[in-house]
Motif scaffolding. Structure first.
Motif, mmCIF file in Angstrom:
data_model
loop_
_atom_site.group_PDB
_atom_site.id
_atom_site.type_symbol
_atom_site.label_atom_id
_atom_site.label_comp_id
_atom_site.label_asym_id
_atom_site.label_seq_id
_atom_site.Cartn_x
_atom_site.Cartn_y
_atom_site.Cartn_z
ATOM 1 N N ALA A 163 44.781 11.625 50.133
ATOM 2 C CA ALA A 163 44.131 12.607 51.001
ATOM 3 C C ALA A 163 43.837 13.896 50.240
ATOM 4 C CB ALA A 163 45.009 12.905 52.208
ATOM 5 N N THR A 164 44.722 14.273 49.327
ATOM 6 C CA THR A 164 44.497 15.469 48.527
ATOM 7 C C THR A 164 43.314 15.287 47.585
ATOM 8 O OG1 THR A 164 46.858 16.036 48.626
ATOM 9 C CG2 THR A 164 45.550 17.074 46.893
ATOM 10 N N LEU A 165 43.215 14.128 46.963
ATOM 11 C CA LEU A 165 42.078 13.851 46.091
ATOM 12 C C LEU A 165 40.768 13.879 46.878
ATOM 13 C CD1 LEU A 165 43.568 11.024 43.847
ATOM 14 C CD2 LEU A 165 42.850 13.300 43.093
ATOM 15 N N GLN A 166 40.800 13.323 48.074
ATOM 16 C CA GLN A 166 39.603 13.345 48.906
ATOM 17 C C GLN A 166 39.239 14.773 49.290
ATOM 18 O OE1 GLN A 166 37.458 10.750 49.958
ATOM 19 N NE2 GLN A 166 36.299 12.599 50.427
ATOM 20 N N ARG A 167 40.243 15.575 49.582
ATOM 21 C CA ARG A 167 40.007 16.964 49.968
ATOM 22 C C ARG A 167 39.419 17.755 48.794
ATOM 23 N NH1 ARG A 167 38.153 20.026 53.479
ATOM 24 N NH2 ARG A 167 39.315 21.882 54.098
ATOM 25 N N LEU A 168 39.930 17.533 47.595
ATOM 26 C CA LEU A 168 39.394 18.201 46.419
ATOM 27 C C LEU A 168 37.927 17.826 46.209
ATOM 28 C CD1 LEU A 168 42.414 17.816 43.973
ATOM 29 C CD2 LEU A 168 41.493 19.984 44.812
ATOM 30 N N GLU A 169 37.613 16.551 46.435
ATOM 31 C CA GLU A 169 36.221 16.118 46.309
ATOM 32 C C GLU A 169 35.344 16.814 47.346
ATOM 33 O OE1 GLU A 169 33.501 12.070 46.780
ATOM 34 O OE2 GLU A 169 35.666 11.894 46.534
ATOM 35 N N THR A 170 35.818 16.876 48.579
ATOM 36 C CA THR A 170 35.058 17.519 49.645
ATOM 37 C C THR A 170 34.799 18.992 49.338
ATOM 38 O OG1 THR A 170 35.971 16.013 51.293
ATOM 39 C CG2 THR A 170 35.059 18.093 52.105
ATOM 40 N N LEU A 171 35.787 19.650 48.752
ATOM 41 C CA LEU A 171 35.678 21.072 48.442
ATOM 42 C C LEU A 171 34.891 21.337 47.158
ATOM 43 C CD1 LEU A 171 39.320 22.161 49.352
ATOM 44 C CD2 LEU A 171 37.229 22.787 50.588
ATOM 45 N N GLY A 172 34.549 20.284 46.424
ATOM 46 C CA GLY A 172 33.761 20.460 45.210
ATOM 47 C C GLY A 172 34.560 20.865 43.999
ATOM 48 N N VAL A 173 35.848 20.520 43.973
ATOM 49 C CA VAL A 173 36.693 20.845 42.824
ATOM 50 C C VAL A 173 36.705 19.655 41.868
ATOM 51 C CG1 VAL A 173 39.012 21.456 42.042
ATOM 52 C CG2 VAL A 173 38.148 22.362 44.212
ATOM 53 N N ALA A 174 36.297 19.880 40.622
ATOM 54 C CA ALA A 174 36.242 18.807 39.634
ATOM 55 C C ALA A 174 37.654 18.419 39.190
ATOM 56 C CB ALA A 174 35.423 19.245 38.428
ATOM 57 N N VAL A 175 37.886 17.108 39.072
ATOM 58 C CA VAL A 175 39.184 16.588 38.650
ATOM 59 C C VAL A 175 38.966 15.612 37.504
ATOM 60 C CG1 VAL A 175 41.241 15.272 39.324
ATOM 61 C CG2 VAL A 175 40.140 16.814 40.970
ATOM 62 N N ALA A 176 39.717 15.774 36.417
ATOM 63 C CA ALA A 176 39.643 14.853 35.287
ATOM 64 C C ALA A 176 41.050 14.547 34.796
ATOM 65 C CB ALA A 176 38.815 15.450 34.149
ATOM 66 N N GLY A 177 41.288 13.299 34.463
ATOM 67 C CA GLY A 177 42.550 12.928 33.843
ATOM 68 C C GLY A 177 42.510 13.269 32.365
ATOM 69 N N TYR A 178 43.630 13.717 31.831
ATOM 70 C CA TYR A 178 43.681 14.012 30.395
ATOM 71 C C TYR A 178 44.290 12.806 29.690
ATOM 72 C CZ TYR A 178 44.089 16.358 25.960
ATOM 73 O OH TYR A 178 43.944 16.696 24.631
ATOM 74 N N GLY A 179 43.440 12.090 28.946
ATOM 75 C CA GLY A 179 43.904 10.904 28.231
ATOM 76 C C GLY A 179 44.254 9.741 29.133
ATOM 77 N N THR A 180 43.797 9.769 30.366
ATOM 78 C CA THR A 180 44.124 8.719 31.325
ATOM 79 C C THR A 180 43.033 8.592 32.366
ATOM 80 O OG1 THR A 180 45.773 7.958 32.939
ATOM 81 C CG2 THR A 180 45.418 10.328 32.794
ATOM 82 N N ASP A 181 42.897 7.392 32.924
ATOM 83 C CA ASP A 181 41.985 7.209 34.049
ATOM 84 C C ASP A 181 42.742 7.084 35.361
ATOM 85 O OD1 ASP A 181 43.144 4.730 33.778
ATOM 86 O OD2 ASP A 181 41.267 3.616 33.543
ATOM 87 N N ARG A 182 44.025 7.455 35.322
ATOM 88 C CA ARG A 182 44.878 7.432 36.511
ATOM 89 C C ARG A 182 45.317 8.857 36.844
ATOM 90 N NH1 ARG A 182 44.136 2.988 39.002
ATOM 91 N NH2 ARG A 182 46.181 3.132 40.004
ATOM 92 N N PHE A 183 45.388 9.160 38.124
ATOM 93 C CA PHE A 183 45.837 10.485 38.532
ATOM 94 C C PHE A 183 47.360 10.533 38.483
ATOM 95 C CE2 PHE A 183 46.597 13.893 41.735
ATOM 96 C CZ PHE A 183 45.827 14.883 41.138
ATOM 97 N N PRO A 184 47.931 11.497 37.752
ATOM 98 C CA PRO A 184 49.392 11.558 37.646
ATOM 99 C C PRO A 184 50.044 11.989 38.963
ATOM 100 C CG PRO A 184 48.398 13.410 36.496
ATOM 101 C CD PRO A 184 47.272 12.519 36.915
ATOM 102 N N GLY A 185 51.322 11.668 39.095
ATOM 103 C CA GLY A 185 52.047 11.966 40.321
ATOM 104 C C GLY A 185 53.185 12.943 40.127
ATOM 105 N N PHE A 186 52.953 13.995 39.358
ATOM 106 C CA PHE A 186 53.935 15.062 39.152
ATOM 107 C C PHE A 186 55.160 14.529 38.414
ATOM 108 C CE2 PHE A 186 56.975 18.329 41.105
ATOM 109 C CZ PHE A 186 56.599 19.318 40.230
ATOM 110 N N TYR A 187 56.148 13.996 39.132
ATOM 111 C CA TYR A 187 57.310 13.401 38.482
ATOM 112 C C TYR A 187 56.953 12.078 37.805
ATOM 113 C CZ TYR A 187 59.958 16.420 41.735
ATOM 114 O OH TYR A 187 60.455 17.471 42.453
ATOM 115 N N LEU A 188 55.851 11.480 38.238
ATOM 116 C CA LEU A 188 55.466 10.141 37.796
ATOM 117 C C LEU A 188 54.210 10.196 36.933
ATOM 118 C CD1 LEU A 188 55.886 8.277 41.204
ATOM 119 C CD2 LEU A 188 57.598 8.575 39.393
ATOM 120 N N THR A 189 54.152 9.341 35.937
ATOM 121 C CA THR A 189 52.977 9.282 35.070
ATOM 122 C C THR A 189 51.739 8.850 35.831
ATOM 123 O OG1 THR A 189 54.405 8.740 33.199
ATOM 124 C CG2 THR A 189 52.079 8.214 32.968
#
Length: 301
Positions: A163-189
């Motif tokens: 839901a957060t990723l969707q919200r960022l998209e709706t708001l027009g905030v660009a998101v890119a993974g650094y060295g990864t095509d997966r979104f990290p989970g804070f404590y989790l890779t």
């Protein structure tokens, strides 16, 4: 109303690399005296990479970008130190209060000081019970209107990540993974969710920032999602089990609103015997190093 230290001001004016650092982790995110040690360590990590650290906070009603050691010690002591989002800044300044800045307040003040790169742990986002209480972090809307690159380990895994990723998209905030095509989970890779774009070097990130400036359009942030190393992440099985327990306990106690996040984070620290805190610190250190390298690339002619 914003006091910029001489070192930071000169670096910005001469287009030398600068990295903004939030102060909430110092005052409210770590136990004392470890918090002060970490604050000093993070600033030193920035310097080792060739950049200038700008820890941001409000001290006695003065918003500051760049703290001296005495001011860092005051924030770390925690006595009378409020937690300040961007909505609280005017109130704190008018009241002569002191406070540690969250992601939204730090991003706002950093941008006002002319700083383009900001390192933090994890972003706030949409809470898991959004359909019931519509609880969403102020970070998201602020990032949608602020030109800054935020290097983070994704959003806190206690939140509703898709839901957060969707919200960022709706708001027009660009998101890119650094060295990864997966979104990290804070404590989790890996949070279990993909990202559309991958950046592989500090120069790649700097190129995106230059392209943002050339293209113009509405101001918005670039979120650089930098995963914690697999060897340093919290064990995914332990994370899932303890988080489920924490959510049940939260419901049982009737905890809601702003009290949810600190309760869940504290529960994770206690029930993982500090492993979640270790993963948090590993993520923050990695983000600070990367942010400094990006700042060096961004400042290059």
């Amino acid at each position: 109303m914003l006091s910029v230290s001489e070192e930071v001001r000169e670096a910005v004016e001469r287009r030398r690399p600068v990295v903004a650092l939030e102060s909430t982790i110092i005052a409210h995110g770590l136990p004392r005296p470890q918090n002060l040690q970490v604050a000093l360590e993070l600033e030193e990590l920035v310097r080792r990479e060739g950049a200038v650290p700008a820890t941001i906070a409000v001290v006695d009603g003065q918003a500051r970008a760049g703290l001296d050691k005495e001011q860092l010690e005051r924030i770390a002591a925690g006595e009378g130190i409020r937690k300040l989002g961007h909505r609280d800044l005017a109130l704190a300044v008018a009241a002569g209060a002191s406070g540690a800045t969250t992601v939204s307040a730090t991003a706002l003040l950093a941008a006002r000081a002319g700083i383009r790169i900001f390192a933090t742990g994890g972003l706030g986002g949409v809470h898991r019970q959004w359909t019931a209480d519509q609880d969403e972090s102020a970070d998201l809307r602020l990032l949608a209107r602020t030109s800054i690159a935020v290097v983070c380990a994704g959003v806190k895994s206690i939140l509703d990540v898709p839901a957060t990723l969707q919200r960022l998209e709706t708001l027009g905030v660009a998101v890119a993974g650094y060295g990864t095509d997966r979104f990290p989970g804070f404590y989790l890779t890996d949070s279990g969710h993909p990202v559309d774009w991958t950046l592989r070097s500090p120069d790649d990130v700097a190129a995106v920032l230059r392209a943002q400036d050339l293209l113009g359009g509405p101001d918005s942030a670039l979120v650089v999602a930098n995963p914690v190393d697999v060897s340093q992440q919290l064990d995914p099985g332990l994370h899932a089990r303890v988080l489920a327990e924490a959510l049940r306990e939260c419901d049982k106690r009737g905890i809601s609103g702003q009290a949810v996040t600190p309760f869940l984070l504290d529960y994770l620290v206690r029930r993982t015997d500090g492993a979640s805190l270790s993963a948090n610190l590993a993520a923050v250190r990695g983000n600070v190093r990367l942010a400094a390298r990006i700042a060096v690339s961004w400042s290059a002619p």
